[in-house]
Design a protein around this motif. Structure first.
Motif: not given
Length: 137
Positions: A108-109, A112, A41, A104-105
């Motif tokens: 994000d999960e 969240a 990142r 990233h996916k």
């Protein structure tokens, strides 16, 4: 009521620890670790950065980052190129970019879920407060 600062500090650390554990566990599904994904990142945000810059961005020593980026290069995720003088520049490979995107996916999960107990306004407020504490205003 006065907040006990040690209790506050521990609560912040506990939240960070829970997030890191959840991220590290979930990132194994895309073939990486939290430390590796964080390095990818940082390189993705600043292609061509030096090890010193990237170590600072990932909260590591230069030596620790050097070891980590060596593993990433061996896995074909990162490419090191000569820069000006003795500077070595770091770039993501196509495989590194795919791993970063998959991470990233996952992040994000996971995040969240971590922040689900807070309403959107509370998340905004928390971010503002943390930025103030970090001098990022």
């Amino acid at each position: 009521m006065q907040v006990q600062l040690q209790l506050l500090g521990r609560a912040v650390k506990q939240t960070q620890y829970r997030q890191h554990r959840a991220l590290d566990t979930a990132l194994t599904a895309v073939g990486t670790t939290l430390a590796q994904w964080d390095a990818l990142r940082a390189i993705g945000r600043t292609p061509g950065a030096s090890a010193r810059e990237l170590a600072s961005a990932t909260f590591q020593t230069e030596q620790a980052f050097g070891t980590l980026v060596g593993r990433l290069a061996a896995q074909g995720l990162v490419e090191r190129r000569p820069g000006r003088g003795r500077r070595i520049e770091h770039h993501l490979t196509a495989t590194g970019e795919r791993t970063l995107a998959a991470g990233h996916k996952v992040a994000d999960e996971v995040l969240a879920e971590c922040f689900e107990p807070l309403a959107e306004g509370e998340r905004v407020q928390l971010l503002e407060l943390l930025r103030r504490l970090n001098g990022d205003e």
